[in-house]
Design a protein around this motif. Structure first.
Motif, PDB file in Angstrom:
ATOM      1  N   ARG A  33       0.848  -1.193   0.000  1.00 38.14           N
ATOM      2  CA  ARG A  33       0.000   0.000   0.000  1.00 38.14           C
ATOM      3  C   ARG A  33       0.884   1.243   0.000  1.00 38.14           C
ATOM      4  N   GLY A  34       0.526   2.183  -0.816  1.00 39.34           N
ATOM      5  CA  GLY A  34       1.247   3.450  -0.841  1.00 39.34           C
ATOM      6  C   GLY A  34       0.724   4.384   0.228  1.00 39.34           C
ATOM      7  N   ASP A  35       1.164   5.638   0.195  1.00 37.86           N
ATOM      8  CA  ASP A  35       0.759   6.592   1.218  1.00 37.86           C
ATOM      9  C   ASP A  35      -0.743   6.794   1.233  1.00 37.86           C
ATOM     10  N   ALA A  36      -1.353   6.872   0.051  1.00 43.10           N
ATOM     11  CA  ALA A  36      -2.797   7.092   0.005  1.00 43.10           C
ATOM     12  C   ALA A  36      -3.530   5.932   0.642  1.00 43.10           C
ATOM     13  N   GLY A  37      -3.053   4.710   0.340  1.00 43.94           N
ATOM     14  CA  GLY A  37      -3.691   3.536   0.934  1.00 43.94           C
ATOM     15  C   GLY A  37      -3.526   3.519   2.433  1.00 43.94           C
ATOM     16  N   ALA A  38      -2.317   3.885   2.906  1.00 48.80           N
ATOM     17  CA  ALA A  38      -2.069   3.908   4.342  1.00 48.80           C
ATOM     18  C   ALA A  38      -2.964   4.924   5.024  1.00 48.80           C
ATOM     19  N   SER A  39      -3.138   6.086   4.392  1.00 50.92           N
ATOM     20  CA  SER A  39      -4.004   7.112   4.966  1.00 50.92           C
ATOM     21  C   SER A  39      -5.432   6.618   5.042  1.00 50.92           C
ATOM     22  N   SER A  40      -5.878   5.940   3.982  1.00 49.67           N
ATOM     23  CA  SER A  40      -7.236   5.402   3.962  1.00 49.67           C
ATOM     24  C   SER A  40      -7.420   4.361   5.049  1.00 49.67           C
ATOM     25  N   ASP A  41      -6.390   3.494   5.228  1.00 53.43           N
ATOM     26  CA  ASP A  41      -6.466   2.466   6.254  1.00 53.43           C
ATOM     27  C   ASP A  41      -6.552   3.087   7.632  1.00 53.43           C
ATOM     28  N   ALA A  42      -5.739   4.114   7.879  1.00 51.70           N
ATOM     29  CA  ALA A  42      -5.744   4.769   9.181  1.00 51.70           C
ATOM     30  C   ALA A  42      -7.106   5.379   9.475  1.00 51.70           C
ATOM     31  N   SER A  43      -7.702   5.969   8.444  1.00 51.03           N
ATOM     32  CA  SER A  43      -9.029   6.555   8.605  1.00 51.03           C
ATOM     33  C   SER A  43     -10.059   5.489   8.932  1.00 51.03           C
ATOM     34  N   ALA A  44      -9.971   4.361   8.213  1.00 52.26           N
ATOM     35  CA  ALA A  44     -10.919   3.273   8.465  1.00 52.26           C
ATOM     36  C   ALA A  44     -10.744   2.712   9.863  1.00 52.26           C
ATOM     37  N   ALA A  45      -9.474   2.569  10.311  1.00 48.83           N
ATOM     38  CA  ALA A  45      -9.209   2.052  11.645  1.00 48.83           C
ATOM     39  C   ALA A  45      -9.790   2.976  12.708  1.00 48.83           C
ATOM     40  N   GLY A  46      -9.624   4.295  12.497  1.00 47.89           N
ATOM     41  CA  GLY A  46     -10.195   5.242  13.447  1.00 47.89           C
ATOM     42  C   GLY A  46     -11.704   5.164  13.487  1.00 47.89           C
ATOM     43  N   ASP A  47     -12.312   4.947  12.330  1.00 45.91           N
ATOM     44  CA  ASP A  47     -13.765   4.818  12.266  1.00 45.91           C
ATOM     45  C   ASP A  47     -14.242   3.588  13.015  1.00 45.91           C
ATOM     46  N   ILE A  48     -13.509   2.474  12.869  1.00 46.18           N
ATOM     47  CA  ILE A  48     -13.876   1.249  13.571  1.00 46.18           C
ATOM     48  C   ILE A  48     -13.753   1.444  15.074  1.00 46.18           C
ATOM     49  N   ARG A  49     -12.710   2.094  15.504  1.00 48.04           N
ATOM     50  CA  ARG A  49     -12.538   2.319  16.941  1.00 48.04           C
ATOM     51  C   ARG A  49     -13.704   3.132  17.502  1.00 48.04           C
ATOM     52  N   GLN A  50     -14.116   4.152  16.771  1.00 45.58           N
ATOM     53  CA  GLN A  50     -15.250   4.951  17.231  1.00 45.58           C
ATOM     54  C   GLN A  50     -16.510   4.095  17.349  1.00 45.58           C
ATOM     55  N   LYS A  51     -16.704   3.206  16.382  1.00 44.94           N
ATOM     56  CA  LYS A  51     -17.879   2.334  16.436  1.00 44.94           C
ATOM     57  C   LYS A  51     -17.792   1.364  17.605  1.00 44.94           C
ATOM     58  N   LEU A  52     -16.597   0.857  17.872  1.00 40.94           N
ATOM     59  CA  LEU A  52     -16.420  -0.039  19.013  1.00 40.94           C
ATOM     60  C   LEU A  52     -16.716   0.677  20.322  1.00 40.94           C
ATOM     61  N   GLU A  53     -16.233   1.888  20.431  1.00 39.52           N
ATOM     62  CA  GLU A  53     -16.404   2.625  21.684  1.00 39.52           C
ATOM     63  C   GLU A  53     -17.852   3.025  21.946  1.00 39.52           C
ATOM     64  N   ARG A  54     -18.683   2.968  20.913  1.00 43.13           N
ATOM     65  CA  ARG A  54     -20.107   3.289  21.102  1.00 43.13           C
ATOM     66  C   ARG A  54     -20.923   2.076  21.575  1.00 43.13           C
ATOM     67  N   ILE A  55     -20.319   0.887  21.594  1.00 44.78           N
ATOM     68  CA  ILE A  55     -21.044  -0.315  22.016  1.00 44.78           C
ATOM     69  C   ILE A  55     -21.145  -0.322  23.541  1.00 44.78           C
ATOM     70  N   PRO A  56     -22.340  -0.390  24.104  1.00 45.30           N
ATOM     71  CA  PRO A  56     -22.504  -0.377  25.569  1.00 45.30           C
ATOM     72  C   PRO A  56     -21.746  -1.509  26.241  1.00 45.30           C
ATOM     73  N   GLY A  57     -20.986  -1.173  27.276  1.00 45.84           N
ATOM     74  CA  GLY A  57     -20.275  -2.168  28.060  1.00 45.84           C
ATOM     75  C   GLY A  57     -18.942  -2.586  27.474  1.00 45.84           C
ATOM     76  N   LEU A  58     -18.611  -2.117  26.264  1.00 44.06           N
ATOM     77  CA  LEU A  58     -17.358  -2.516  25.618  1.00 44.06           C
ATOM     78  C   LEU A  58     -16.270  -1.476  25.902  1.00 44.06           C
ATOM     79  N   THR A  59     -15.081  -1.969  26.221  1.00 45.56           N
ATOM     80  CA  THR A  59     -13.932  -1.103  26.473  1.00 45.56           C
ATOM     81  C   THR A  59     -12.801  -1.454  25.515  1.00 45.56           C
ATOM     82  N   VAL A  60     -12.242  -0.456  24.854  1.00 45.75           N
ATOM     83  CA  VAL A  60     -11.060  -0.657  24.023  1.00 45.75           C
ATOM     84  C   VAL A  60      -9.848  -0.548  24.933  1.00 45.75           C
ATOM     85  N   VAL A  61      -9.179  -1.665  25.177  1.00 48.80           N
ATOM     86  CA  VAL A  61      -8.031  -1.690  26.079  1.00 48.80           C
ATOM     87  C   VAL A  61      -6.780  -1.209  25.376  1.00 48.80           C
ATOM     88  N   SER A  62      -6.573  -1.659  24.135  1.00 49.55           N
ATOM     89  CA  SER A  62      -5.381  -1.260  23.388  1.00 49.55           C
ATOM     90  C   SER A  62      -5.598  -1.565  21.919  1.00 49.55           C
TER      91      SER A  62
END
Length: 449
Positions: A33-62
């Protein structure tokens, strides 16, 4: 008396039985993956983390990186008793290896503590992977444990809660998998919550539906390998007890070197006999027929030769360390209460045994964890799998003792395979070429690929 593999008494022994190294072809084939792909991946990862943190009772440890994809360590607040959602809770650990929301999800448990190695079908499907720590192992437990709450229905309910929570993100195909006790755990999950998973692939999953009848195990040890190998192993096992006076001091010296004690079993002599009873089981569980030529001549071997060979080939020491609440004790508790165990007759050892009733899981447990057996739920699961289970695949090893008592799949798009000349590490990849192709095609079809 097993049902696992930490020693033999345990059944999940090879905790990585269905895992593949990260350097497997499927992962190595990931495009650069080039820089654009890496940026897209980072954005997607951040989006997933936000969705995880919205789940009741779920904690993102690391969160870490695994093969270029985010790898989350998480906890979910689980009721101690799912019959009472308002009861006390405990944090159940699990991990999520996220690739994309549209990829299938492989839901895995090893049946013990948290194990997140890449599973065989995860690589096959290019899937996301969720790995769950079994309730009451390691840190996935409340401060005050009532061992009656450690049962197959409660764990199935734990997994149901995790799957339902993550389905708010992953609206795709879900496949359950696990090996040995982990495979059993996935079967129980499927039995009680058949709407959660689209399919189950269970490896070397024992099915002790009738704990009083161990004739299948007895037949296994009468037929596995060659007559010469079986006779040689039996002779070594017997000679270990015949030479008890010479072997016990060596056993005690090994135990002292390792800092082991035997309060639960009662004495070093009782622990020694228990360990000797496990030798042949462990030999076949982890070894193969190619190890047979190395079995010593029991009568000609010196005391040191006999003891050292045994220590290197199946003499697993059962001690207080590792068998209490903080170690494998929760497994033995489950075996004693629901899962069952192989109570072998050991006819060739009858006149050299001192403790005829020792070979059962309560023997290795502290007093406050011991219990009585009730097989009603396991019998129900056995009947359900054989008559109503759908899209279930069972993979067993031809020379694996744990594979002797098998689940019998129904006719509802379900399958059973036996990997030839394979032990407790059986995999789809170890089937014959024709059966491997058929099994892999089935898994892909179930995953919508």
């Amino acid at each position: 008396m097993r049902i696992k593999a930490l020693p033999a008494l345990l059944c999940a022994g090879l905790i990585t039985a269905t895992g593949l190294l990260a350097s497997s072809p499927a992962l190595a084939a990931e495009p650069a993956r080039g820089d654009a792909g890496a940026s897209s991946d980072a954005s997607a990862a951040g989006d997933i983390r936000q969705k995880l943190e919205r789940i009741p009772g779920l904690t993102v440890v690391s969160v870490a990186d695994k093969g270029g994809f985010p790898f989350y360590t998480l906890t979910l607040a689980q009721p101690v008793d799912h019959r009472d959602p308002d009861s006390a809770t405990f944090p159940q650990r699990f991990t999520l290896w996220h690739k994309t929301e549209t990829a299938p999800v492989v839901h895995y448990t090893g049946g013990y503590g948290l194990s997140s190695g890449t599973r065989e079908i995860t690589t096959l499907l290019g899937a996301n992977q969720v790995s769950v720590e079994h309730r009451y192992f390691n840190t996935s437990r409340p401060a005050d444990v009532d061992w009656d709450d450690l049962n197959v229905w409660q764990q199935a309910s734990d997994e149901h809660a995790i799957v339902q929570a993550l389905k708010s993100i992953y609206k795709t195909k879900w496949l359950g998998t696990g090996a040995s006790k982990g495979g059993m755990t996935q079967v129980y999950h499927e039995r009680f919550y058949p709407g959660d998973l689209d399919a189950v692939v269970a490896y070397v999953a024992p099915n002790d539906a009738d704990n009083r009848d161990d004739s299948v195990y007895e037949r296994f040890f009468q037929t596995v390998g060659t007559p010469e190998c079986r006779s040689a192993l039996d002779a070594v096992q017997r000679e270990m007890l015949v030479r008890r006076e010479a072997m016990l001091p060596r056993f005690e010296a090994t135990s002292k070197e390792q800092g082991l004690t035997f309060t639960y079993l009662g004495s070093p002599d009782r622990a020694f006999e228990f360990s000797v009873l496990d030798q042949v089981w462990n030999f076949w569980q982890s070894g193969t027929y190619t190890d047979c030529p190395a079995v010593p001549d029991a009568e000609k071997a010196t005391d040191d030769e006999l003891y050292k060979w045994s220590l290197d080939h199946g003499l697993s020491i059962y001690a207080d360390q590792g068998n209490g609440a903080e170690g494998s004790g929760p497994y033995y508790r489950q075996a004693a209460s629901q899962l069952g165990w192989a109570d072998l007759k050991f006819k060739h050892l009858r006149d050299v045994r001192n403790y005829p009733d020792i070979y059962q899981p309560n023997s290795v447990l502290p007093a406050d964890m011991r219990t009585s057996y009730n097989g009603r739920v396991i019998k129900d699961v056995d009947r359900w799998v054989a008559t109503r289970g759908e899209r279930m695949m069972f993979v067993y090893g031809q020379n694996d003792p744990w594979s002797a008592e098998q689940f019998k799949p129904s006719k509802h798009d379900s399958h059973l395979y036996v990997a030839p000349d394979t032990n407790h590490g059986a995999l789809i990849s170890k089937l014959t070429p024709a059966e491997r192709a058929k099994a892999e095609a089935t898994v892909k079809r179930w995953a919508g690929q």
